[in-house]
Motif scaffolding. Sequence first.
Motif, PDB file in Angstrom:
ATOM      1  N   GLU A 117       0.923  -1.592   0.236  1.00  0.00           N
ATOM      2  CA  GLU A 117      -0.543  -0.105   0.147  1.00  0.00           C
ATOM      3  C   GLU A 117       1.015   1.108  -0.305  1.00  0.00           C
ATOM      4  O   GLU A 117       0.698   2.242  -0.629  1.00  0.00           O
ATOM      5  CB  GLU A 117      -1.030  -0.391   1.561  1.00  0.00           C
ATOM      6  N   ILE A 118       2.464   1.356   0.302  1.00  0.00           N
ATOM      7  CA  ILE A 118       2.852   2.311   0.939  1.00  0.00           C
ATOM      8  C   ILE A 118       3.703   2.717  -0.524  1.00  0.00           C
ATOM      9  O   ILE A 118       3.802   4.374  -0.865  1.00  0.00           O
ATOM     10  CB  ILE A 118       4.098   2.348   2.435  1.00  0.00           C
ATOM     11  N   LYS A 119       3.938   1.399  -0.984  1.00  0.00           N
ATOM     12  CA  LYS A 119       4.743   1.447  -2.609  1.00  0.00           C
ATOM     13  C   LYS A 119       3.774   2.316  -3.316  1.00  0.00           C
ATOM     14  O   LYS A 119       4.728   2.702  -4.687  1.00  0.00           O
ATOM     15  CB  LYS A 119       5.319   0.489  -2.682  1.00  0.00           C
ATOM     16  N   ASN A 120       2.701   1.219  -3.725  1.00  0.00           N
ATOM     17  CA  ASN A 120       1.726   1.830  -4.955  1.00  0.00           C
ATOM     18  C   ASN A 120       0.447   2.449  -4.927  1.00  0.00           C
ATOM     19  O   ASN A 120       0.172   2.885  -5.591  1.00  0.00           O
ATOM     20  CB  ASN A 120       1.404  -0.015  -5.003  1.00  0.00           C
ATOM     21  N   ASN A 121       0.205   2.337  -3.710  1.00  0.00           N
ATOM     22  CA  ASN A 121      -1.181   3.782  -3.070  1.00  0.00           C
ATOM     23  C   ASN A 121      -0.877   4.662  -1.854  1.00  0.00           C
ATOM     24  O   ASN A 121      -1.034   4.640  -0.332  1.00  0.00           O
ATOM     25  CB  ASN A 121      -2.095   2.691  -3.415  1.00  0.00           C
ATOM     26  N   PRO A 122       0.122   5.635  -2.021  1.00  0.00           N
ATOM     27  CA  PRO A 122       0.557   6.619  -1.662  1.00  0.00           C
ATOM     28  C   PRO A 122      -1.046   7.175  -1.192  1.00  0.00           C
ATOM     29  O   PRO A 122      -1.816   7.759  -1.544  1.00  0.00           O
ATOM     30  CB  PRO A 122       1.064   7.195  -1.248  1.00  0.00           C
ATOM     31  N   PRO A 123      -0.778   7.901   0.584  1.00  0.00           N
ATOM     32  CA  PRO A 123      -2.074   8.411   0.848  1.00  0.00           C
ATOM     33  C   PRO A 123      -2.101   9.563   0.428  1.00  0.00           C
ATOM     34  O   PRO A 123      -1.563  10.295  -0.116  1.00  0.00           O
ATOM     35  CB  PRO A 123      -1.977   8.460   2.428  1.00  0.00           C
ATOM     36  N   LYS A 127       0.115  12.442  -1.849  1.00  0.00           N
ATOM     37  CA  LYS A 127      -0.010  13.440  -2.691  1.00  0.00           C
ATOM     38  C   LYS A 127      -0.110  14.522  -3.206  1.00  0.00           C
ATOM     39  O   LYS A 127       0.342  14.806  -4.329  1.00  0.00           O
ATOM     40  CB  LYS A 127      -1.180  11.800  -3.559  1.00  0.00           C
ATOM     41  N   SER A 128      -0.566  15.346  -2.714  1.00  0.00           N
ATOM     42  CA  SER A 128      -1.262  16.205  -2.580  1.00  0.00           C
ATOM     43  C   SER A 128       0.062  17.682  -2.172  1.00  0.00           C
ATOM     44  O   SER A 128      -0.105  18.938  -1.567  1.00  0.00           O
ATOM     45  CB  SER A 128      -2.477  16.881  -1.814  1.00  0.00           C
ATOM     46  N   ASN A 129       0.850  15.933  -1.331  1.00  0.00           N
ATOM     47  CA  ASN A 129       2.835  17.331  -0.543  1.00  0.00           C
ATOM     48  C   ASN A 129       3.124  17.689  -1.666  1.00  0.00           C
ATOM     49  O   ASN A 129       3.927  17.022  -2.683  1.00  0.00           O
ATOM     50  CB  ASN A 129       2.996  15.876   0.179  1.00  0.00           C
ATOM     51  N   ALA A 130       3.700  18.873  -1.585  1.00  0.00           N
ATOM     52  CA  ALA A 130       4.328  19.901  -2.575  1.00  0.00           C
ATOM     53  C   ALA A 130       5.791  19.187  -2.696  1.00  0.00           C
ATOM     54  O   ALA A 130       6.751  18.954  -4.435  1.00  0.00           O
ATOM     55  CB  ALA A 130       4.617  21.339  -1.966  1.00  0.00           C
ATOM     56  N   ALA A 131       6.356  18.246  -1.601  1.00  0.00           N
ATOM     57  CA  ALA A 131       7.640  17.679  -2.382  1.00  0.00           C
ATOM     58  C   ALA A 131       7.528  16.595  -3.085  1.00  0.00           C
ATOM     59  O   ALA A 131       8.694  16.534  -3.699  1.00  0.00           O
ATOM     60  CB  ALA A 131       7.949  16.775  -0.517  1.00  0.00           C
ATOM     61  N   PHE A 132       6.499  15.887  -3.237  1.00  0.00           N
ATOM     62  CA  PHE A 132       5.919  14.632  -4.134  1.00  0.00           C
ATOM     63  C   PHE A 132       5.305  15.447  -5.312  1.00  0.00           C
ATOM     64  O   PHE A 132       5.578  14.444  -6.353  1.00  0.00           O
ATOM     65  CB  PHE A 132       5.545  14.039  -3.271  1.00  0.00           C
ATOM     66  N   SER A 136       4.534  20.454 -13.405  1.00  0.00           N
ATOM     67  CA  SER A 136       3.248  20.760 -13.557  1.00  0.00           C
ATOM     68  C   SER A 136       2.344  20.973 -12.284  1.00  0.00           C
ATOM     69  O   SER A 136       0.997  21.441 -12.190  1.00  0.00           O
ATOM     70  CB  SER A 136       2.677  20.645 -14.786  1.00  0.00           C
ATOM     71  N   GLY A 137       2.691  20.219 -10.845  1.00  0.00           N
ATOM     72  CA  GLY A 137       1.666  20.649 -10.283  1.00  0.00           C
ATOM     73  C   GLY A 137       1.261  19.418  -9.710  1.00  0.00           C
ATOM     74  O   GLY A 137       0.720  19.185  -8.671  1.00  0.00           O
ATOM     75  N   ALA A 138       1.380  17.965 -10.399  1.00  0.00           N
ATOM     76  CA  ALA A 138       1.278  16.586 -10.558  1.00  0.00           C
ATOM     77  C   ALA A 138       2.331  16.062  -9.517  1.00  0.00           C
ATOM     78  O   ALA A 138       2.983  16.113  -9.749  1.00  0.00           O
ATOM     79  CB  ALA A 138       1.038  15.799 -12.035  1.00  0.00           C
ATOM     80  N   PHE A 139       0.947  14.909  -8.866  1.00  0.00           N
ATOM     81  CA  PHE A 139       1.938  13.675  -8.538  1.00  0.00           C
ATOM     82  C   PHE A 139       2.736  13.419  -8.791  1.00  0.00           C
ATOM     83  O   PHE A 139       2.533  12.871 -10.627  1.00  0.00           O
ATOM     84  CB  PHE A 139       0.775  13.512  -7.802  1.00  0.00           C
ATOM     85  N   ASP A 140       4.046  13.074  -8.461  1.00  0.00           N
ATOM     86  CA  ASP A 140       5.303  12.679  -9.393  1.00  0.00           C
ATOM     87  C   ASP A 140       5.665  11.185  -8.376  1.00  0.00           C
ATOM     88  O   ASP A 140       6.535  11.368  -7.088  1.00  0.00           O
ATOM     89  CB  ASP A 140       6.799  13.366  -9.690  1.00  0.00           C
ATOM     90  N   ASN A 142       8.155   8.900  -9.160  1.00  0.00           N
ATOM     91  CA  ASN A 142       9.188   9.001  -9.109  1.00  0.00           C
ATOM     92  C   ASN A 142       9.797   9.253  -7.704  1.00  0.00           C
ATOM     93  O   ASN A 142      10.888   9.769  -6.860  1.00  0.00           O
ATOM     94  CB  ASN A 142      10.275   9.468 -10.362  1.00  0.00           C
ATOM     95  N   LYS A 143       9.943  10.704  -7.372  1.00  0.00           N
ATOM     96  CA  LYS A 143       9.907  11.622  -6.086  1.00  0.00           C
ATOM     97  C   LYS A 143       9.104  10.845  -4.695  1.00  0.00           C
ATOM     98  O   LYS A 143       9.997  10.882  -4.233  1.00  0.00           O
ATOM     99  CB  LYS A 143       9.219  13.110  -6.357  1.00  0.00           C
ATOM    100  N   TYR A 144       8.217  10.155  -5.145  1.00  0.00           N
ATOM    101  CA  TYR A 144       8.130   9.641  -3.722  1.00  0.00           C
ATOM    102  C   TYR A 144       7.977   8.203  -3.989  1.00  0.00           C
ATOM    103  O   TYR A 144       9.225   8.601  -2.193  1.00  0.00           O
ATOM    104  CB  TYR A 144       6.777   9.013  -4.409  1.00  0.00           C
ATOM    105  N   ARG A 145       8.776   7.606  -4.473  1.00  0.00           N
ATOM    106  CA  ARG A 145      10.041   6.040  -4.372  1.00  0.00           C
ATOM    107  C   ARG A 145      11.356   6.973  -4.276  1.00  0.00           C
ATOM    108  O   ARG A 145      11.909   6.340  -3.213  1.00  0.00           O
ATOM    109  CB  ARG A 145       9.461   5.615  -5.759  1.00  0.00           C
ATOM    110  N   GLN A 146      11.654   7.548  -4.942  1.00  0.00           N
ATOM    111  CA  GLN A 146      13.422   8.449  -4.287  1.00  0.00           C
ATOM    112  C   GLN A 146      13.185   8.670  -2.048  1.00  0.00           C
ATOM    113  O   GLN A 146      13.627   8.184  -1.840  1.00  0.00           O
ATOM    114  CB  GLN A 146      13.629   9.749  -4.454  1.00  0.00           C
ATOM    115  N   ALA A 147      11.886   9.199  -1.976  1.00  0.00           N
ATOM    116  CA  ALA A 147      11.737   9.092  -0.816  1.00  0.00           C
ATOM    117  C   ALA A 147      11.474   8.306   0.184  1.00  0.00           C
ATOM    118  O   ALA A 147      11.780   7.872   1.914  1.00  0.00           O
ATOM    119  CB  ALA A 147      10.727  10.413  -1.025  1.00  0.00           C
TER     120      ALA A 147
END
Length: 190
Positions: A117-123, A127-132, A136-140, A142-147
């Motif tokens: 769930e953590i890897k494939n379906n982030p809460p 998804k709305s966190n600016a760090a990810f 263009s403002g869309a959820f990335d 790759n950035k999430y998986r790097q984190a």
Amino acid sequence: MAVMNRMRENTKTILLILVFAFILTIIFSWGMGGLKRNQPRGIIASVNNVEISYEQFNERYRAAIQSQRDRTGSEPEGYQLRQIENQVFETLVQQILLEQEVKKLKLHATDQEILDEIKNNPPEFLKSNAAFKDSSGAFDMNKYRQALDNPAADWRPIENAIRSQIPRLKLFNLLRASVVVRSEERRVGK
């Protein structure tokens, strides 16, 4: 008449005693916590022997009001406050009932389910966190998986949230799978 004359003569004394008693009542009642007795305390409801405290309700109520302020930019009042109050109370009751049903059915989350769930379906809040987000403002993803791969990051709060969420999802899936709609009912809905 003698009684009336005595009362007239002692009017100042009687009034001073009454004013003094009134002032003492105000000091002892209001000044020493008399108004605090009017504030709700303790348990406001019990759901299947699980108590909902005033503090628990009030904490969520204040958070819901702040959330409403953040969303709308204005102060909720009147009907909106009653609506928020009802929603908070209903949510607390629903959570208690869901938790009891999850325990009754012995539903739980495995470590592998949490990891998937953590890897494939982030809460949604991640998804709305600016760090990810990308430029263009869309959820990335790759950035999430790097984190996720960062060993210094503490993912325990997210893990705990998902650990409590998965059994509820299992319960909803069980309920959804157990609903049977007869063919006569399908025709009525059309």
